[in-house]
Design a protein around this motif. Structure first.
Motif, short mmCIF file in Angstrom:
data_model
loop_
_atom_site.label_atom_id
_atom_site.label_comp_id
_atom_site.label_asym_id
_atom_site.label_seq_id
_atom_site.Cartn_x
_atom_site.Cartn_y
_atom_site.Cartn_z
N LEU A 21 -20.93 6.53 25.80
CA LEU A 21 -20.12 5.88 24.96
C LEU A 21 -19.50 7.08 23.88
CD1 LEU A 21 -19.65 3.14 23.33
CD2 LEU A 21 -21.65 3.81 21.90
N VAL B 148 -20.61 -6.84 31.10
CA VAL B 148 -20.32 -7.80 29.87
C VAL B 148 -20.38 -6.80 28.51
CG1 VAL B 148 -20.86 -9.50 28.13
CG2 VAL B 148 -20.97 -10.32 30.73
N SER B 149 -21.47 -6.00 28.50
CA SER B 149 -21.53 -4.89 27.36
C SER B 149 -20.58 -4.13 27.49
CB SER B 149 -23.07 -4.30 27.38
OG SER B 149 -23.23 -4.05 28.77
N VAL C 100 -17.28 -4.51 28.37
CA VAL C 100 -16.20 -5.09 27.71
C VAL C 100 -16.65 -5.09 26.26
CG1 VAL C 100 -15.04 -7.20 27.54
CG2 VAL C 100 -15.65 -6.60 29.65
N LYS C 101 -17.67 -5.56 25.84
CA LYS C 101 -17.96 -5.77 24.40
C LYS C 101 -17.65 -4.42 23.59
CE LYS C 101 -20.65 -9.66 23.66
NZ LYS C 101 -22.17 -10.07 22.86
N LEU C 102 -18.17 -3.46 24.05
CA LEU C 102 -18.22 -2.19 23.31
C LEU C 102 -16.83 -1.49 23.38
CD1 LEU C 102 -21.24 -0.35 24.81
CD2 LEU C 102 -20.90 -0.90 22.37
N HIS D 85 -14.22 -2.66 22.45
CA HIS D 85 -13.57 -3.09 21.16
C HIS D 85 -13.84 -2.16 20.11
CE1 HIS D 85 -12.15 -6.84 22.96
NE2 HIS D 85 -13.46 -7.17 23.43
N PHE E 9 -17.33 -14.20 19.57
CA PHE E 9 -16.89 -12.58 19.59
C PHE E 9 -15.89 -12.51 20.87
CE2 PHE E 9 -17.04 -8.41 20.73
CZ PHE E 9 -16.51 -7.67 19.54
N LEU E 10 -16.66 -12.80 21.77
CA LEU E 10 -15.98 -12.36 23.16
C LEU E 10 -14.59 -13.34 23.43
CD1 LEU E 10 -18.72 -12.13 25.77
CD2 LEU E 10 -17.04 -10.47 25.31
N SER F 294 -11.41 -11.96 25.72
CA SER F 294 -12.01 -11.94 26.91
C SER F 294 -12.48 -13.25 27.32
CB SER F 294 -13.43 -10.79 26.84
OG SER F 294 -12.99 -9.73 26.07
N LEU G 55 -15.13 -13.80 30.40
CA LEU G 55 -16.38 -13.21 30.12
C LEU G 55 -17.03 -14.31 29.15
CD1 LEU G 55 -16.68 -9.30 29.63
CD2 LEU G 55 -17.45 -10.92 31.59
N VAL H 69 -20.42 -16.05 30.01
CA VAL H 69 -21.76 -15.81 28.92
C VAL H 69 -21.98 -17.41 28.83
CG1 VAL H 69 -22.90 -15.05 27.06
CG2 VAL H 69 -21.16 -13.68 28.31
N LEU I 275 -28.89 -12.86 31.67
CA LEU I 275 -27.58 -11.96 31.19
C LEU I 275 -27.48 -11.54 29.77
CD1 LEU I 275 -24.73 -11.07 32.64
CD2 LEU I 275 -23.99 -13.46 31.70
N VAL J 230 -27.44 -7.60 28.19
CA VAL J 230 -26.63 -7.11 27.35
C VAL J 230 -27.12 -6.77 26.15
CG1 VAL J 230 -24.46 -8.01 25.89
CG2 VAL J 230 -24.62 -9.00 28.27
N MET K 17 -28.38 -3.20 26.62
CA MET K 17 -27.44 -1.99 27.04
C MET K 17 -27.00 -1.76 25.51
SD MET K 17 -27.50 -1.14 29.97
CE MET K 17 -26.27 0.22 29.94
N LEU K 18 -26.62 -2.70 24.58
CA LEU K 18 -26.04 -2.55 23.43
C LEU K 18 -26.85 -1.75 22.57
CD1 LEU K 18 -24.14 -5.79 22.81
CD2 LEU K 18 -23.12 -3.57 23.72
N LEU L 264 -27.30 1.81 23.68
CA LEU L 264 -25.95 2.82 23.30
C LEU L 264 -25.90 2.94 21.82
CD1 LEU L 264 -23.84 1.81 26.45
CD2 LEU L 264 -24.45 3.95 25.61
#
Ligand SMILES: [Zn+2]
Ligand SMILES: [Zn+2]
Lengths: 203, 212
Positions: free
Chosen positions: A70, A156-157, A159-161, A163, B94-95, B100, B103, B107, B156, B160, B163-164, B167
């Protein structure tokens, strides 16, 4: 005591007499349609062993390298799967961290190593005491390995990031995608019924 | 393979036990004796022990946790502009609003449709077995097969969040933390998987041929 030619449907308990199958064929229950058994290649063991060993190497690569990188305003960072689990743990989400570790690290690793163990034991004719419990163990943890769901979650994450930041897929993302395909191929090739029969014959 | 002539040709009615681990069929020992598989030494049962009671217990626990899983935030995003609490539904929204759609639909399917459908289907299956109905056994077995296979995809959102959190935590501009909803949601997935594993599809067929 036992009747090896009989097979009971796992889903409706109906008894069937086992018959040889043509190449590529499979036997289905006449009452509920569940699969009873399938034809396997004569060299299925060697093919599964090759696939499982390749998957083991990919597993190491997938865990050693970053999955996603990132970059926000010149500051960049990346994460491996184990590091992600650690972040969750440090964040106080112990149960979620444990669940992620179990389903994406522990179970896939244990399943692959267990499979290599069983296949090597069958191949070398060196059946130790541990081979039967090992096969037992592989079959029982199998539903909890979720590498394919994890790969989708990473996408999925990603694609979210995108943005909010510049995201770069890492080496491990591709390794995990390949690992997902290999685990599926290994599972498709592995013939547990034949392994049980072989283990029994060796005793 | 010869088609079986009647419903009485089941392992249970022939006094046989099929091993749940290695599938070997063996003769049931006299009552009172400990039944063990002659091939793999696993304990043998004609049907999964206390199947319905266990299925109901896991299912009810999953239903109860499904409420906090959807109401509580699965993650908190804090930035210079304040803290935002994200639930599963707001994540999907949000997606969707950011374009998107594929996606978002994916989800939505994995996190909302699959768990709900799974709990509904298990309720239907457990109720039908409890009422000893002979209705559509083949369809019900197929339903069970779909549930057993699809439940895992609900994980799923957990991945997600993982990972968020990993990061964005390190970043100075914003940070993301896992919320209590994530643990509740993970528990729902695990509990429905246990519920499905506890249910014995052979119970669906046990009423067949009783009327005859
Ligand atoms: Zn059947
Ligand atoms: Zn057995």
């Amino acid at each position: 005591m036992s009747a090896p030619s009989l097979i009971a449907c796992r889903e409706c308990d109906l008894l069937h007499r086992q018959a040889p199958l043509p190449p590529g064929g499979e036997a289905r229950c006449t009452r509920c349609g569940a699969r009873l058994y399938r034809w396997t290649r004569p060299d299925a063991n060697d093919r599964t062993l090759a696939l499982a060993l390749t998957a083991c190497i990919l597993f190491i690569v997938a865990n050693a390298f970053p999955i996603l990188g990132l970059e926000v305003q010149g500051v960049s960072d990346s994460t491996t799967l184990l590091h992600a689990v650690q972040s969750l743990w440090n964040d106080g989400a112990y149960a979620v961290a444990a669940l992620v570790f179990f389903t994406t690290v522990f179970v896939p690793a244990a399943e692959l190593l267990g499979m290599v163990w069983v296949l090597l034991a069958l191949r070398l004719d060196a059946r130790g005491q541990a081979t039967v419990p090992m096969l037992h163990f592989i079959e029982s943890v199998k539903p909890w390995g979720m590498v394919e769901v994890f790969v989708l979650g990473v996408l999925v994450s990603l694609v979210k990031l995108t943005h909010v930041a510049t995201v770069e897929p890492g080496v491990a993302l591709f390794s995990f995608a390949a690992l997902m395909a290999l685990i599926a191929a290994t599972a498709a090739e592995f013939d547990a019924d034949a392994a049980w029969a072989q283990l029994e014959a060796g005793r | 393979m010869r088609p079986a002539p009647s419903a009485s040709r089941t392992a249970a009615r022939q006094g046989l036990l099929a091993c749940e681990v290695c599938a070997l069929v063996s003769r049931a020992p006299p009552p009172g004796c400990d039944a063990r598989c002659p091939r793999c030494a696993a304990a043998l049962h004609s049907r999964k022990p206390a199947s319905l009671a266990r299925t109901w217990a896991f299912l009810i626990a999953a239903m109860l946790l499904y409420v906090p899983a959807n109401i509580l935030p699965i993650m908190d995003t804090s930035s210079l502009f304040g803290t935002e609490r994200n639930t599963i539904l707001s994540g999907i929204a949000f997606l969707w609003t950011s374009g998107s759609w594929v996606l978002a639909a994916l989800v939505f399917f994995a996190s909302i449709v699959v768990p709900l459908a799974k709990m509904l289907a298990l309720t239907l299956l457990a109720t039908s077995v409890q009422m000893r109905t002979a209705w559509q056994p083949r369809t019900r077995t197929r339903l069970y097969r779909v549930i057993e296979f699809s439940g895992r995809w609900s994980m799923l959102d957990i991945y997600v969040v993982t990972m968020l959190v990993a990061l964005v935590q390190i970043n100075t501009l914003a940070s993301i933390h896992a919320g209590p909803g994530a643990a509740a949601f993970g528990a729902v997935v695990v509990l429905t998987m246990f519920a499905a594993a506890s249910f014995d599809p052979r119970l669906i067929w046990d009423t067949q041929g009783e009327q005859a």
